[in-house]
Enzyme design. Sequence first.
Site, mmCIF file in Angstrom:
data_model
loop_
_atom_site.group_PDB
_atom_site.id
_atom_site.type_symbol
_atom_site.label_atom_id
_atom_site.label_comp_id
_atom_site.label_asym_id
_atom_site.label_seq_id
_atom_site.Cartn_x
_atom_site.Cartn_y
_atom_site.Cartn_z
ATOM 1 N N ILE A 190 81.930 -6.084 78.471
ATOM 2 C CA ILE A 190 80.876 -7.110 78.605
ATOM 3 C C ILE A 190 81.134 -7.927 79.876
ATOM 4 O O ILE A 190 82.276 -8.277 80.171
ATOM 5 C CB ILE A 190 80.863 -8.052 77.378
ATOM 6 C CG1 ILE A 190 80.773 -7.238 76.085
ATOM 7 C CG2 ILE A 190 79.694 -9.037 77.473
ATOM 8 C CD1 ILE A 190 80.816 -8.063 74.818
ATOM 9 N N ASN A 199 81.806 -17.427 75.511
ATOM 10 C CA ASN A 199 82.717 -18.206 74.665
ATOM 11 C C ASN A 199 82.747 -19.668 75.104
ATOM 12 O O ASN A 199 82.684 -20.580 74.267
ATOM 13 C CB ASN A 199 84.133 -17.643 74.752
ATOM 14 C CG ASN A 199 84.334 -16.455 73.836
ATOM 15 O OD1 ASN A 199 83.704 -16.354 72.792
ATOM 16 N ND2 ASN A 199 85.195 -15.543 74.234
ATOM 17 N N ASP A 201 82.108 -14.101 68.836
ATOM 18 C CA ASP A 201 82.436 -13.066 67.845
ATOM 19 C C ASP A 201 81.169 -12.368 67.334
ATOM 20 O O ASP A 201 81.128 -11.152 67.193
ATOM 21 C CB ASP A 201 83.163 -13.690 66.639
ATOM 22 C CG ASP A 201 84.643 -13.881 66.910
ATOM 23 O OD1 ASP A 201 85.100 -13.508 68.005
ATOM 24 O OD2 ASP A 201 85.339 -14.435 66.030
ATOM 25 N N GLU A 222 86.754 -7.262 74.642
ATOM 26 C CA GLU A 222 85.287 -7.051 74.742
ATOM 27 C C GLU A 222 85.044 -5.758 75.487
ATOM 28 O O GLU A 222 84.110 -5.624 76.263
ATOM 29 C CB GLU A 222 84.586 -8.233 75.433
ATOM 30 C CG GLU A 222 85.456 -9.125 76.258
ATOM 31 C CD GLU A 222 85.835 -8.539 77.623
ATOM 32 O OE1 GLU A 222 86.942 -7.962 77.701
ATOM 33 O OE2 GLU A 222 85.051 -8.688 78.579
HETATM 34 P P1 GH3 Z 1 84.275 -9.578 83.485
HETATM 35 O O1 GH3 Z 1 82.839 -9.451 83.801
HETATM 36 O O2 GH3 Z 1 85.134 -9.476 84.694
HETATM 37 O O3 GH3 Z 1 84.712 -8.616 82.428
HETATM 38 O O4 GH3 Z 1 84.498 -11.052 82.945
HETATM 39 P P2 GH3 Z 1 84.921 -11.510 81.487
HETATM 40 O O5 GH3 Z 1 84.773 -12.976 81.387
HETATM 41 O O6 GH3 Z 1 84.174 -10.711 80.485
HETATM 42 O O7 GH3 Z 1 86.404 -11.017 81.464
HETATM 43 P P3 GH3 Z 1 87.735 -11.782 81.168
HETATM 44 O O8 GH3 Z 1 88.775 -10.695 81.042
HETATM 45 O O9 GH3 Z 1 87.976 -12.854 82.188
HETATM 46 O O10 GH3 Z 1 87.536 -12.492 79.769
HETATM 47 C C1 GH3 Z 1 87.366 -11.754 78.612
HETATM 48 C C2 GH3 Z 1 86.966 -12.718 77.552
HETATM 49 O O11 GH3 Z 1 86.709 -12.063 76.326
HETATM 50 C C3 GH3 Z 1 88.022 -13.772 77.293
HETATM 51 C C4 GH3 Z 1 88.299 -13.667 75.821
HETATM 52 O O12 GH3 Z 1 88.397 -14.920 75.229
HETATM 53 C C5 GH3 Z 1 87.082 -12.943 75.301
HETATM 54 N N1 GH3 Z 1 87.381 -12.208 74.071
HETATM 55 C C6 GH3 Z 1 88.216 -11.162 73.926
HETATM 56 N N2 GH3 Z 1 88.259 -10.795 72.619
HETATM 57 C C7 GH3 Z 1 87.444 -11.622 71.945
HETATM 58 C C8 GH3 Z 1 87.075 -11.760 70.569
HETATM 59 O O13 GH3 Z 1 87.515 -11.024 69.685
HETATM 60 N N3 GH3 Z 1 86.199 -12.742 70.243
HETATM 61 C C9 GH3 Z 1 85.677 -13.584 71.190
HETATM 62 N N4 GH3 Z 1 84.815 -14.503 70.799
HETATM 63 N N5 GH3 Z 1 86.025 -13.487 72.472
HETATM 64 C C10 GH3 Z 1 86.887 -12.535 72.860
HETATM 65 MG MG MG Z 2 84.445 -8.620 80.379
HETATM 66 MG MG MG Z 3 87.685 -7.025 79.474
#
Ligand code: GH3
Ligand code: MG
Ligand code: MG
Length: 302
Positions: free
Chosen positions: A172, A179, A188, A214
């Site tokens: 994503i 978030n 979520d 994600e």
């Molecule tokens: P990019 O386009 O580069 O992928 O940016 P991004 O913000 O999607 O990527 P980044 O790796 O900076 O952040 C990933 C985010 O996904 C941060 C983390 O809190 C969130 N995330 C990961 N797992 C979960 C989950 O199970 N639930 C929720 N609500 N958020 C999640």
């Molecule tokens: Mg991402």
């Molecule tokens: Mg990621």
Amino acid sequence: MKNLIKQGRLPWPQLYSEEFWKMARKLGFFLIVAKADPEPLKQEEMEHFLQETDSILGGVNHAIEDIIVVTRNRVADMKNSIESMEDKDHENLFLNELTELRKKNQELESHTKQFEERLKKQSALIKDLKDQIRLDPLTGVLNRRAMEPDLKKEMERAKRYRFPLSVIMCDIDHFKKINDTYGHKIGDRVLQKLAFNLKGSIRTSDNIYRYGGEEFLVLLPHTGCHEAAELAERLRQMVESYKFISPKHNLNLSVTMSFGVTEMREKDESPCVLVARSDAALYRAKLAGRNRVETIYDRVPA
Ligand code: GH3
Ligand code: MG
Ligand code: MG
């Protein structure tokens, strides 16, 4: 359970905890009860235990089947003997004993049947647990633990029978912002719905795994990378056009995803190599501006 109590280790899944405490108190393991914070059984250990139990149950099932066959044959033999004795109008000296024996055999047969039923139920329960271990609890799609053996198996099959196999890695875009803006709970929900939509958009012979937070991996046996890239593009459009609406939360949002596609190569020796290449393709999609599909492949388009 008794062994776990002795070791002071909570069972897995956690739904058995209640039974654990009840039994610990009943059996007088008060030190364990007082400790109140035993180390839970590790998932790997549970998986190993389930595999062992499964094979033991398989063996027991075979043994029971053999016993049933032997018992049935005995009962049949006995009936024949009794009938032939009656036919020959003997003095029926042993008839009472034989009738008694036949009754016992019937009881034995019925017990064996009941036992077999119980074993079947327990095998089904263990299979259920094994299936659960493969699922991601948040999204309900398969988890990374399930991905590794599945990918290995499918790659071996693809090599042996010489059919193409592709994978799509997708992530994503700017999910952190979702978030940060709407809170983790909404984040979520978005993840859940998205996983559901992705799963609903692929064939039942394909599989989707939650690879990380994600990030998802779609495994496509019998699929070349051009076909896989077309599917990724359809998924991209589906994600982009989907609206997450919740009047209760005054919510109307959409997300986009980036996709990396690749196909298995002859020389790909392990799933890691293939996954790493799909990750590299995904990275290209992110660098190129996100919300797009990038493919890394060798084969010239047909
Ligand atoms: P990019 O386009 O580069 O992928 O940016 P991004 O913000 O999607 O990527 P980044 O790796 O900076 O952040 C990933 C985010 O996904 C941060 C983390 O809190 C969130 N995330 C990961 N797992 C979960 C989950 O199970 N639930 C929720 N609500 N958020 C999640
Ligand atoms: Mg991402
Ligand atoms: Mg990621």
